[in-house]
Write a protein that holds these residues in place. Structure first.
Motif, PDB file in Angstrom:
ATOM      1  N   HIS A 144       1.295   2.997 -20.261  1.00 23.52           N
ATOM      2  CA  HIS A 144       1.301   1.610 -20.888  1.00 23.52           C
ATOM      3  C   HIS A 144       0.797   0.563 -19.817  1.00 23.52           C
ATOM      4  O   HIS A 144       1.508  -0.548 -19.412  1.00 23.52           O
ATOM      5  CB  HIS A 144       2.783   1.564 -21.077  1.00 23.52           C
ATOM      6  N   ALA A 145       0.032   0.979 -19.080  1.00 20.19           N
ATOM      7  CA  ALA A 145      -0.449   0.193 -17.828  1.00 20.19           C
ATOM      8  C   ALA A 145      -0.908  -1.388 -18.258  1.00 20.19           C
ATOM      9  O   ALA A 145      -1.738  -1.263 -19.415  1.00 20.19           O
ATOM     10  CB  ALA A 145      -1.743   0.912 -16.997  1.00 20.19           C
ATOM     11  N   LYS A 146      -0.452  -2.256 -17.801  1.00 15.73           N
ATOM     12  CA  LYS A 146      -0.917  -3.650 -18.116  1.00 15.73           C
ATOM     13  C   LYS A 146      -1.672  -4.182 -16.891  1.00 15.73           C
ATOM     14  O   LYS A 146      -1.771  -5.706 -17.385  1.00 15.73           O
ATOM     15  CB  LYS A 146       0.446  -4.301 -18.310  1.00 15.73           C
ATOM     16  N   CYS A 147      -1.802  -3.424 -15.904  1.00 15.36           N
ATOM     17  CA  CYS A 147      -2.705  -4.309 -14.820  1.00 15.36           C
ATOM     18  C   CYS A 147      -3.504  -3.322 -14.002  1.00 15.36           C
ATOM     19  O   CYS A 147      -2.956  -2.203 -13.933  1.00 15.36           O
ATOM     20  CB  CYS A 147      -1.731  -4.971 -13.843  1.00 15.36           C
ATOM     21  N   PHE A 148      -4.706  -3.538 -14.046  1.00 15.57           N
ATOM     22  CA  PHE A 148      -5.679  -2.687 -13.232  1.00 15.57           C
ATOM     23  C   PHE A 148      -6.093  -3.477 -11.729  1.00 15.57           C
ATOM     24  O   PHE A 148      -6.620  -4.738 -12.023  1.00 15.57           O
ATOM     25  CB  PHE A 148      -6.973  -2.411 -13.736  1.00 15.57           C
ATOM     26  N   ALA A 149      -5.824  -3.247 -10.628  1.00 11.68           N
ATOM     27  CA  ALA A 149      -6.222  -3.776  -9.501  1.00 11.68           C
ATOM     28  C   ALA A 149      -7.440  -3.130  -8.961  1.00 11.68           C
ATOM     29  O   ALA A 149      -6.901  -1.848  -8.364  1.00 11.68           O
ATOM     30  CB  ALA A 149      -4.986  -3.962  -8.525  1.00 11.68           C
ATOM     31  N   PHE A 150      -8.494  -3.495  -8.779  1.00 13.37           N
ATOM     32  CA  PHE A 150      -9.824  -2.891  -8.622  1.00 13.37           C
ATOM     33  C   PHE A 150      -9.977  -3.336  -7.117  1.00 13.37           C
ATOM     34  O   PHE A 150     -10.135  -4.355  -6.678  1.00 13.37           O
ATOM     35  CB  PHE A 150     -10.787  -3.324  -9.429  1.00 13.37           C
ATOM     36  N   GLY A 151     -10.200  -2.295  -6.333  1.00 15.31           N
ATOM     37  CA  GLY A 151     -10.556  -2.299  -4.903  1.00 15.31           C
ATOM     38  C   GLY A 151     -11.884  -2.452  -4.864  1.00 15.31           C
ATOM     39  O   GLY A 151     -12.511  -1.643  -3.836  1.00 15.31           O
ATOM     40  N   GLY A 209     -13.193  -3.896   9.252  1.00 15.67           N
ATOM     41  CA  GLY A 209     -12.685  -5.494   8.816  1.00 15.67           C
ATOM     42  C   GLY A 209     -12.616  -5.239   7.381  1.00 15.67           C
ATOM     43  O   GLY A 209     -11.692  -6.088   6.843  1.00 15.67           O
ATOM     44  N   ALA A 210     -13.649  -4.784   6.525  1.00 16.08           N
ATOM     45  CA  ALA A 210     -13.638  -4.896   5.222  1.00 16.08           C
ATOM     46  C   ALA A 210     -12.347  -4.359   4.639  1.00 16.08           C
ATOM     47  O   ALA A 210     -11.770  -4.812   3.555  1.00 16.08           O
ATOM     48  CB  ALA A 210     -15.022  -4.370   4.668  1.00 16.08           C
ATOM     49  N   TYR A 211     -11.987  -3.122   5.286  1.00 11.76           N
ATOM     50  CA  TYR A 211     -10.902  -2.447   4.579  1.00 11.76           C
ATOM     51  C   TYR A 211      -9.525  -3.188   4.817  1.00 11.76           C
ATOM     52  O   TYR A 211      -8.817  -3.202   3.955  1.00 11.76           O
ATOM     53  CB  TYR A 211     -10.629  -1.105   5.202  1.00 11.76           C
ATOM     54  N   ALA A 212      -9.535  -3.821   5.948  1.00  8.84           N
ATOM     55  CA  ALA A 212      -8.184  -4.652   6.310  1.00  8.84           C
ATOM     56  C   ALA A 212      -7.988  -5.751   4.991  1.00  8.84           C
ATOM     57  O   ALA A 212      -6.882  -5.842   4.726  1.00  8.84           O
ATOM     58  CB  ALA A 212      -8.343  -5.261   7.636  1.00  8.84           C
ATOM     59  N   SER A 213      -9.273  -6.637   4.855  1.00  9.36           N
ATOM     60  CA  SER A 213      -9.028  -7.350   3.952  1.00  9.36           C
ATOM     61  C   SER A 213      -8.682  -6.818   2.379  1.00  9.36           C
ATOM     62  O   SER A 213      -8.057  -7.465   1.686  1.00  9.36           O
ATOM     63  CB  SER A 213     -10.526  -8.232   3.914  1.00  9.36           C
ATOM     64  N   LEU A 214      -9.767  -5.893   2.096  1.00  9.91           N
ATOM     65  CA  LEU A 214      -9.561  -5.375   0.910  1.00  9.91           C
ATOM     66  C   LEU A 214      -8.383  -4.851   0.453  1.00  9.91           C
ATOM     67  O   LEU A 214      -7.676  -5.119  -0.493  1.00  9.91           O
ATOM     68  CB  LEU A 214     -10.468  -3.920   0.658  1.00  9.91           C
ATOM     69  N   THR A 215      -7.646  -3.958   1.275  1.00  9.89           N
ATOM     70  CA  THR A 215      -6.300  -3.322   1.135  1.00  9.89           C
ATOM     71  C   THR A 215      -5.263  -4.514   0.819  1.00  9.89           C
ATOM     72  O   THR A 215      -4.419  -4.420  -0.013  1.00  9.89           O
ATOM     73  CB  THR A 215      -5.907  -2.284   1.982  1.00  9.89           C
ATOM     74  N   ARG A 216      -5.145  -5.508   1.815  1.00 12.23           N
ATOM     75  CA  ARG A 216      -4.332  -6.658   1.671  1.00 12.23           C
ATOM     76  C   ARG A 216      -4.344  -7.519   0.251  1.00 12.23           C
ATOM     77  O   ARG A 216      -3.403  -7.471  -0.242  1.00 12.23           O
ATOM     78  CB  ARG A 216      -4.690  -7.505   2.900  1.00 12.23           C
ATOM     79  N   GLN A 217      -5.722  -7.776   0.028  1.00 10.10           N
ATOM     80  CA  GLN A 217      -5.726  -8.478  -1.311  1.00 10.10           C
ATOM     81  C   GLN A 217      -5.319  -7.369  -2.410  1.00 10.10           C
ATOM     82  O   GLN A 217      -4.807  -8.001  -3.448  1.00 10.10           O
ATOM     83  CB  GLN A 217      -7.359  -8.737  -1.500  1.00 10.10           C
ATOM     84  N   VAL A 218      -5.611  -6.340  -2.539  1.00  9.09           N
ATOM     85  CA  VAL A 218      -5.212  -5.004  -3.645  1.00  9.09           C
ATOM     86  C   VAL A 218      -3.595  -5.395  -3.732  1.00  9.09           C
ATOM     87  O   VAL A 218      -2.907  -5.590  -4.775  1.00  9.09           O
ATOM     88  CB  VAL A 218      -5.733  -4.001  -3.340  1.00  9.09           C
ATOM     89  N   MET A 219      -2.972  -5.201  -2.543  1.00 13.49           N
ATOM     90  CA  MET A 219      -1.684  -5.385  -2.754  1.00 13.49           C
ATOM     91  C   MET A 219      -1.025  -6.688  -3.145  1.00 13.49           C
ATOM     92  O   MET A 219      -0.001  -6.752  -3.586  1.00 13.49           O
ATOM     93  CB  MET A 219      -0.935  -5.025  -1.513  1.00 13.49           C
ATOM     94  N   GLU A 220      -1.690  -7.869  -2.675  1.00 15.88           N
ATOM     95  CA  GLU A 220      -1.389  -9.175  -2.979  1.00 15.88           C
ATOM     96  C   GLU A 220      -1.395  -9.418  -4.516  1.00 15.88           C
ATOM     97  O   GLU A 220      -0.691 -10.050  -5.184  1.00 15.88           O
ATOM     98  CB  GLU A 220      -1.932  -9.984  -2.090  1.00 15.88           C
ATOM     99  N   ALA A 221      -2.714  -8.712  -4.922  1.00 18.92           N
ATOM    100  CA  ALA A 221      -2.952  -8.954  -6.446  1.00 18.92           C
ATOM    101  C   ALA A 221      -1.766  -8.392  -7.433  1.00 18.92           C
ATOM    102  O   ALA A 221      -1.455  -8.650  -8.335  1.00 18.92           O
ATOM    103  CB  ALA A 221      -4.151  -8.171  -6.893  1.00 18.92           C
ATOM    104  N   ILE A 222      -1.290  -7.132  -6.770  1.00 20.20           N
ATOM    105  CA  ILE A 222      -0.137  -6.324  -7.487  1.00 20.20           C
ATOM    106  C   ILE A 222       1.106  -7.043  -7.537  1.00 20.20           C
ATOM    107  O   ILE A 222       1.792  -7.413  -8.613  1.00 20.20           O
ATOM    108  CB  ILE A 222       0.292  -5.028  -6.920  1.00 20.20           C
ATOM    109  N   VAL A 223       1.423  -7.761  -6.467  1.00 23.10           N
ATOM    110  CA  VAL A 223       2.597  -8.425  -6.037  1.00 23.10           C
ATOM    111  C   VAL A 223       2.760  -9.692  -7.061  1.00 23.10           C
ATOM    112  O   VAL A 223       3.471 -10.085  -7.796  1.00 23.10           O
ATOM    113  CB  VAL A 223       2.875  -8.936  -4.917  1.00 23.10           C
TER     114      VAL A 223
END
Length: 335
Positions: A87-94, A309-323
């Protein structure tokens, strides 16, 4: 061996987010951002790279949101994760080019949120584009092999200084490439159907070319930096590529799908171009792909974005999108 990392497993009152697979070198950057999810969602993160759809569905059982890293959510998998077995209602793409991984029109119709990350890899992707140019110009990999095998005859190289670099697309990545190339002493010209006036105003030494064919015909090196959208998909045709001069270079660190199917292979088979390619229509690149045997082509496995550097920004944005999804915000929402 696959590990399962879980945050706040005791908080069964919180919704569940699942990351069914992940690139190994992204594990630590993601772990560094676990705290962002505190008191918002539980996270279950699997530390391998499985692409088996049955296993992905099993792992995502009960998930309200799914973090998508490296796996294509095709129609069948989408249906299973959102309707029949989940029943997923959100896909957060990295990543940025989410249209290559999820059917956005279907998600919009179903009211399923899709998020991506933005501007996370401008420097990383630009630097790999330049690295591919350098490899084609100076053959560092081939020279390393020569020396290790006892040879000392070398390879004749090409200077980038003074060459004309044509950029197809002038967003964040294209602008970063331009800054690096300017330091090399290259002449830079740009074609983009949506060039922002302020970007060109900040770079008065860059020439704007009216047509893509003109840019192809007058550049020593062409580097592609268009996003993949409905408008750009297949937008670069064989006829466009046919304007590339013999001996010129083509670099693609954007998306393979911005080139019409088969057009690149058809142009390269003539054998008079050099090319540096990080993206492909089918990934991993099939063993029988003609690109593997064309001389003068350097291939890398879609790694332009894979840097610290890209990983640091990517992972932070994914988590913020989930929140943001759970808290009713709209951070990095695509649909």
């Amino acid at each position: 061996m696959t590990q399962i990392l879980e945050t706040q497993p005791e908080r069964t009152d919180l919704p569940l987010t699942v990351m069914p697979c992940v690139v190994a070198d992204m594990i630590e950057p993601f772990k560094a951002n676990f705290e962002v999810l505190r008191d918002v969602t539980r996270l279950r993160m699997y530390t391998d790279t499985t692409l088996d759809p049955d296993e992905i569905v099993r792992r995502c059982e009960g998930a309200d949101a799914v973090i998508v890293i490296g796996v294509h959510i095709d129609d069948n998998l989408y249906t299973r994760l959102t309707h029949t077995q989940g029943h997923a209602k959100c896909f957060a793409f990295g990543g940025t080019g989410v249209a290559s991984y999820i059917d956005l029109a279907r998600a919009r119709q179903d009211g399923v949120r899709v998020c991506n990350v933005r501007r996370y890899g401008d420097a990383a992707v630009a630097e790999l584009a330049i690295a591919l140019m350098m490899e084609l110009a100076r053959h560092v990999g081939e020279l390393d092999t020569q020396v290790r095998e006892g040879s000392w005859h070398g390879v004749f190289g090409t200077e980038l200084a003074g060459k004309t670099l044509g950029l197809v697309g002038f967003g964040g990545i294209g602008q970063h490439v331009a800054r690096i190339a300017n330091g090399f002493g290259m002449r830079i010209q740009v074609w983009n159907s949506h060039v922002h006036a302020d970007a060109l105003a900040a770079n008065p030494e860059i020439a704007l070319v009216d047509g893509i064919d003109d840019l192809m015909a007058t550049s020593d090196i062409v580097s592609l930096h268009l996003p993949l959208t409905d408008e750009t998909r297949g937008g670069i045709t064989f006829e466009n590529l046919n304007h590339l001069r013999p001996g010129s270079m083509l670099i693609n660190t954007a998306r393979a799908e911005i080139i019409a199917p088969g057009a690149l292979e058809r142009r390269l088979e003539r054998g008079d171009l050099l090319a540096g390619l990080d993206v492909f229509d089918k990934e991993p690149l099939p063993q029988d792909s003609p690109l593997r045997s064309v001389p003068g082509v350097v291939l890398t496995p879609h790694v332009a974005w894979r840097a610290d550097g890209a990983y640091a920004s990517l992972t932070r944005q994914v988590m913020e999108a989930i929140v943001s999804f759970y808290e009713g915000g709209d951070f990095n929402v695509v649909v």
